[in-house]
Each structure stands twice: as C-alpha cells, then as structure tokens.
Design a protein around this motif. Sequence first.
Motif, PDB file in Angstrom:
ATOM      1  N   SER A   1     122.454   9.442  68.592  1.00 33.18           N
ATOM      2  CA  SER A   1     123.301   8.955  67.950  1.00 33.18           C
ATOM      3  C   SER A   1     123.458   7.275  67.703  1.00 33.18           C
ATOM      4  CB  SER A   1     124.210   8.612  69.163  1.00 33.18           C
ATOM      5  OG  SER A   1     123.788   7.774  70.177  1.00 33.18           O
ATOM      6  N   LEU A   2     122.449   6.685  67.956  1.00 31.82           N
ATOM      7  CA  LEU A   2     122.530   5.644  67.678  1.00 31.82           C
ATOM      8  C   LEU A   2     122.093   5.070  66.345  1.00 31.82           C
ATOM      9  CD1 LEU A   2     120.297   2.217  69.607  1.00 31.82           C
ATOM     10  CD2 LEU A   2     120.216   2.305  66.997  1.00 31.82           C
ATOM     11  N   TYR A   3     120.651   5.985  65.560  1.00 29.34           N
ATOM     12  CA  TYR A   3     120.758   5.904  64.269  1.00 29.34           C
ATOM     13  C   TYR A   3     121.318   6.808  63.825  1.00 29.34           C
ATOM     14  CZ  TYR A   3     116.327   4.683  66.847  1.00 29.34           C
ATOM     15  OH  TYR A   3     115.391   3.936  67.457  1.00 29.34           O
ATOM     16  N   GLY A   4     121.898   7.670  63.701  1.00 27.34           N
ATOM     17  CA  GLY A   4     122.638   8.696  63.443  1.00 27.34           C
ATOM     18  C   GLY A   4     123.853   7.556  62.642  1.00 27.34           C
ATOM     19  N   ALA A   5     124.681   6.689  64.007  1.00 26.24           N
ATOM     20  CA  ALA A   5     125.391   5.645  63.109  1.00 26.24           C
ATOM     21  C   ALA A   5     124.792   4.778  61.721  1.00 26.24           C
ATOM     22  CB  ALA A   5     126.021   4.952  64.376  1.00 26.24           C
ATOM     23  N   LEU A   6     124.066   4.694  62.331  1.00 26.07           N
ATOM     24  CA  LEU A   6     123.007   3.306  60.732  1.00 26.07           C
ATOM     25  C   LEU A   6     122.699   4.816  59.278  1.00 26.07           C
ATOM     26  CD1 LEU A   6     121.826   1.619  63.614  1.00 26.07           C
ATOM     27  CD2 LEU A   6     123.139   0.420  62.024  1.00 26.07           C
ATOM     28  N   GLY A   7     123.202   5.850  59.508  1.00 25.59           N
ATOM     29  CA  GLY A   7     123.246   6.249  58.432  1.00 25.59           C
ATOM     30  C   GLY A   7     122.153   7.499  58.316  1.00 25.59           C
ATOM     31  N   PHE A   8     121.312   7.033  59.642  1.00 33.20           N
ATOM     32  CA  PHE A   8     120.003   8.334  59.670  1.00 33.20           C
ATOM     33  C   PHE A   8     120.532   9.571  59.945  1.00 33.20           C
ATOM     34  CE2 PHE A   8     117.948   4.173  60.386  1.00 33.20           C
ATOM     35  CZ  PHE A   8     116.564   4.567  59.261  1.00 33.20           C
ATOM     36  N   LYS A   9     119.706  10.597  59.096  1.00 32.73           N
ATOM     37  CA  LYS A   9     119.945  12.196  59.326  1.00 32.73           C
ATOM     38  C   LYS A   9     118.803  12.890  60.195  1.00 32.73           C
ATOM     39  CE  LYS A   9     122.632  12.550  55.900  1.00 32.73           C
ATOM     40  NZ  LYS A   9     123.135  11.303  55.061  1.00 32.73           N
ATOM     41  N   ARG A  10     118.828  14.225  60.858  1.00 34.62           N
ATOM     42  CA  ARG A  10     118.224  15.161  61.311  1.00 34.62           C
ATOM     43  C   ARG A  10     116.702  15.341  60.098  1.00 34.62           C
ATOM     44  NH1 ARG A  10     119.724  17.473  66.130  1.00 34.62           N
ATOM     45  NH2 ARG A  10     118.147  18.648  66.080  1.00 34.62           N
ATOM     46  N   GLU A  11     115.931  15.493  60.932  1.00 30.54           N
ATOM     47  CA  GLU A  11     114.287  16.655  59.851  1.00 30.54           C
ATOM     48  C   GLU A  11     114.105  17.521  60.303  1.00 30.54           C
ATOM     49  OE1 GLU A  11     112.315  13.862  57.824  1.00 30.54           O
ATOM     50  OE2 GLU A  11     112.805  14.585  55.481  1.00 30.54           O
ATOM     51  N   PHE A  12     112.785  17.268  61.888  1.00 31.80           N
ATOM     52  CA  PHE A  12     112.564  18.160  62.715  1.00 31.80           C
ATOM     53  C   PHE A  12     112.584  17.466  64.011  1.00 31.80           C
ATOM     54  CE2 PHE A  12     109.269  17.266  59.045  1.00 31.80           C
ATOM     55  CZ  PHE A  12     108.797  16.365  59.893  1.00 31.80           C
ATOM     56  N   GLU A  13     111.497  18.094  64.519  1.00 29.75           N
ATOM     57  CA  GLU A  13     111.098  18.022  66.219  1.00 29.75           C
ATOM     58  C   GLU A  13     109.361  17.536  66.032  1.00 29.75           C
ATOM     59  OE1 GLU A  13     112.764  19.704  69.604  1.00 29.75           O
ATOM     60  OE2 GLU A  13     114.615  19.054  68.929  1.00 29.75           O
ATOM     61  N   ASN A  14     109.174  16.434  66.891  1.00 33.73           N
ATOM     62  CA  ASN A  14     107.863  16.986  67.403  1.00 33.73           C
ATOM     63  C   ASN A  14     108.120  16.932  68.362  1.00 33.73           C
ATOM     64  OD1 ASN A  14     107.311  14.738  64.851  1.00 33.73           O
ATOM     65  ND2 ASN A  14     108.785  13.447  65.762  1.00 33.73           N
ATOM     66  N   VAL A  15     106.651  17.476  68.499  1.00 36.19           N
ATOM     67  CA  VAL A  15     106.333  17.044  71.002  1.00 36.19           C
ATOM     68  C   VAL A  15     105.153  16.605  70.603  1.00 36.19           C
ATOM     69  CG1 VAL A  15     105.089  19.503  70.003  1.00 36.19           C
ATOM     70  CG2 VAL A  15     106.288  18.732  72.428  1.00 36.19           C
ATOM     71  N   ARG A  16     105.359  15.674  71.917  1.00 36.57           N
ATOM     72  CA  ARG A  16     103.686  15.133  72.369  1.00 36.57           C
ATOM     73  C   ARG A  16     103.037  16.284  73.741  1.00 36.57           C
ATOM     74  NH1 ARG A  16     101.309  10.511  71.252  1.00 36.57           N
ATOM     75  NH2 ARG A  16      99.824   9.160  73.201  1.00 36.57           N
ATOM     76  N   TYR A  17     101.677  15.440  73.103  1.00 31.15           N
ATOM     77  CA  TYR A  17     100.651  16.570  74.423  1.00 31.15           C
ATOM     78  C   TYR A  17      99.734  15.192  74.597  1.00 31.15           C
ATOM     79  CZ  TYR A  17     102.158  20.569  71.745  1.00 31.15           C
ATOM     80  OH  TYR A  17     102.782  22.018  70.994  1.00 31.15           O
ATOM     81  N   ASN A  18      99.361  16.555  75.633  1.00 31.97           N
ATOM     82  CA  ASN A  18      98.455  15.495  77.300  1.00 31.97           C
ATOM     83  C   ASN A  18      97.359  16.411  77.269  1.00 31.97           C
ATOM     84  OD1 ASN A  18      99.756  11.844  77.375  1.00 31.97           O
ATOM     85  ND2 ASN A  18     101.303  14.382  77.445  1.00 31.97           N
ATOM     86  N   GLY A  19      95.875  15.814  77.713  1.00 30.62           N
ATOM     87  CA  GLY A  19      95.417  16.464  78.353  1.00 30.62           C
ATOM     88  C   GLY A  19      94.090  16.242  78.437  1.00 30.62           C
ATOM     89  N   VAL A  20      92.850  17.140  78.297  1.00 30.76           N
ATOM     90  CA  VAL A  20      91.594  15.952  78.366  1.00 30.76           C
ATOM     91  C   VAL A  20      90.585  17.164  77.445  1.00 30.76           C
ATOM     92  CG1 VAL A  20      88.895  16.517  79.611  1.00 30.76           C
ATOM     93  CG2 VAL A  20      91.690  15.519  80.829  1.00 30.76           C
ATOM     94  N   ILE A  21      89.459  16.445  76.664  1.00 33.72           N
ATOM     95  CA  ILE A  21      89.199  16.435  75.438  1.00 33.72           C
ATOM     96  C   ILE A  21      87.468  16.449  75.893  1.00 33.72           C
ATOM     97  CG2 ILE A  21      88.202  14.836  74.588  1.00 33.72           C
ATOM     98  CD1 ILE A  21      88.526  16.013  72.004  1.00 33.72           C
ATOM     99  N   LYS A  22      86.557  17.611  76.027  1.00 24.70           N
ATOM    100  CA  LYS A  22      85.094  17.714  76.608  1.00 24.70           C
ATOM    101  C   LYS A  22      84.451  18.565  75.107  1.00 24.70           C
ATOM    102  CE  LYS A  22      87.265  19.286  81.282  1.00 24.70           C
ATOM    103  NZ  LYS A  22      87.627  20.320  81.952  1.00 24.70           N
ATOM    104  N   PRO A  23      83.579  18.106  75.922  1.00 23.53           N
ATOM    105  CA  PRO A  23      82.202  18.915  74.763  1.00 23.53           C
ATOM    106  C   PRO A  23      81.679  20.073  75.060  1.00 23.53           C
ATOM    107  CG  PRO A  23      81.117  16.490  75.379  1.00 23.53           C
ATOM    108  CD  PRO A  23      82.633  16.604  76.345  1.00 23.53           C
ATOM    109  N   SER A  24      81.349  20.722  74.088  1.00 24.23           N
ATOM    110  CA  SER A  24      81.287  22.517  74.452  1.00 24.23           C
ATOM    111  C   SER A  24      79.902  23.014  73.405  1.00 24.23           C
ATOM    112  CB  SER A  24      82.533  23.026  74.251  1.00 24.23           C
ATOM    113  OG  SER A  24      83.020  22.455  72.600  1.00 24.23           O
TER     114      SER A  24
END
Length: 272
Positions: free
Chosen positions: A104-127
Amino acid sequence: MSQADIPTAIALTDLEDWGCTPGIFRRLMYLDPGGCLKAVLDGEMMGLTTATSYGDVGWIGNVIVHTRHRGKGIGVQLVESAIEYLEGTGAETMRLNSYIHVTSLYGALGFKREFENVRYNGVIKPSGDMAPPSPSRFGDVVSFDERYFGCSRRRLLWRLRREFPRTFISTGNGDVKGYIVGQVEEGSCEIAPWVVDHRSKECARELWRALAAIVGETRVALTAPVPCEQASSIARWAGLRKGFRTLRMYRGRRAHGGRPAGTIALGGLEKG
Ligand SMILES: CC(C)(COP(=O)(O)OP(=O)(O)OC[C@H]1O[C@@H](n2cnc3c(N)ncnc32)[C@H](O)[C@@H]1OP(=O)(O)O)[C@@H](O)C(=O)NCCC(=O)NCCS
C-alpha cells in the motif's frame, strides 16, 4: 550515502535480518553512486534506500527506516527521493519488489502490481562427474541477459564476473543457452542472477551441477519470479524450500519487462 555509511546501513538492515553484507552496498554504490540515499535526522542516519539506474529502467530497493522513527512519513520521503533521482536519470519505467504487507505504501506512490516472486533456500551438493559447460563470450552473455531482463545489465554483470570469477558460469559457447552466478560470501551462496533459455529443459540443471562442483556442499538462496515455471520445477528437483513472497511492482510506462519465463533467479530483490 558514502562508503563510510556502510556500517550504519548494515546496522539498520540487521534490524530486519536482511543479511546485507558490505559487498552488497559496495556493489550498489559502484552501480549507481548517486542512487544510494540516506535519511538523516539531527545528524543521525536513520533510514536508507537504494536506486539503481539501468538507463530506461530504474529499480528501487532496501527501503528501511529505524524502528524508533517509523510512522513519521520518512519511508514515503525516501521512496519519493528515489523516484525523483531515477526520473533525473531518464528512467521511463521504475520497478521494485515489495513485501506483500507493504504494497500500500508503494501503491499510494503510483506503483502497480506486476507479479509475485518467491524466495527459496536449501543446500547445493556436488553430484558425480560432469563435463564442464562450454563457456560463452562475456559480450554474448550480456546480450543474452538483456533479452531476459529487459535492458542491459552490462555494468552489473561485469562487476559480478570480476568479484566471482570462478562462479560466473555460462554455457552454450557461441550460442548462449544460459548463465548462473554464485555469490559466495560469508560461507553461503546467493544465486543471483540465473537466466536460461526458456525453451531449454537441461540447461538449468547443467548450470546448477557446474556451480555445485565448484562451491561444494553449501547453503544457497535465490529469489525466483513465480511466472518462471522452470524455477519451481528445478527448486523441487534440488530440494529447495519455499520462503516468503514479494510483489514486483512498476511505475510509469510498463515496458522493458524482459522474459520472466527464463529468469530462474533475480539479480537481487533490490536491483531486479
Ligand atoms: C516500510 C517502512 C520503510 C515504512 O517507513 P515509515 O517511515 O514507517 O513509513 P511512513 O511513515 O512514511 O508511512 C507511510 C505509509 O506506509 C504504510 N506503511 C508503513 N509501514 C508499514 C508496514 N510495516 N506495514 C504496512 N504498511 C506500512 C502505511 O500505509 C503508511 O501510511 P499511513 O501513514 O497512512 O498509515 C518501515 O516500516 C520499515 O523500515 N519497515 C521494515 C523494512 C521494510 O519492510 N521495508 C520495506 C521493504 S518492501
């Protein structure tokens, strides 16, 4: 902000456990020294934001105000200053990634929705054994990235290649199929960016395995646009856990949006 403000900037972002490192702020200052803005009250820095200009497009990020001074209009003033700065650089489109509860803070300054992002966490392992990918020329990677990001990130990519030469990995030789950057700092690896040809199924896994072979078993994190289906399937394949969501928003002309379908990881929530 100047280099001398970096410790205070980190103390501020630590209030929200953002995990910012000096390297993150040094990189932002290198990319756009005039865009790193601080809010000062009675000589004390109690807020900041960073604006990054890519020419036609500008990104705003790291909007934060000290807990003691919230709710007094400083956050809005910071974002307004970043908008004014980017307008001065000629940006016709501005973008940012907002926490869902702050839109809402950004909406009041003229920003509009585009799409969502999601954060991922984990472990990378050599294979097992793998043939190393055949790297592409830097200039070809920059042009490839421009098609997916929506404008040139030459300066950012040049800096990342200099900072992380071993973990800036591309594949496809003359005909770039994708690239990945593992930013290994303080014992963990932020994958940012990671861009692949959206029609190629194997490229993303090839780059992941190549990165794993170099960094060994390491904690990893990345932020993926939800419209990138390859990101969710590779996250499942690699056993990554889903974290918080953010909303990508734009202001001005909705242009230079790139192709999120090939963007497995952003270059950073704060700079697109
Ligand atoms: C978000 C933040 C920067 C706002 O700064 P601030 O100086 O407190 O904000 P302002 O006083 O300028 O408030 C402006 C408007 O933003 C909205 N807002 C501010 N903080 C909010 C929050 N935490 N949740 C929801 N809305 C919020 C309110 O609608 C407010 O409007 P109002 O005055 O009509 O109620 C500040 O709360 C903060 O540092 N939060 C932690 C970091 C963060 O979440 N940053 C945003 C990343 S997307």
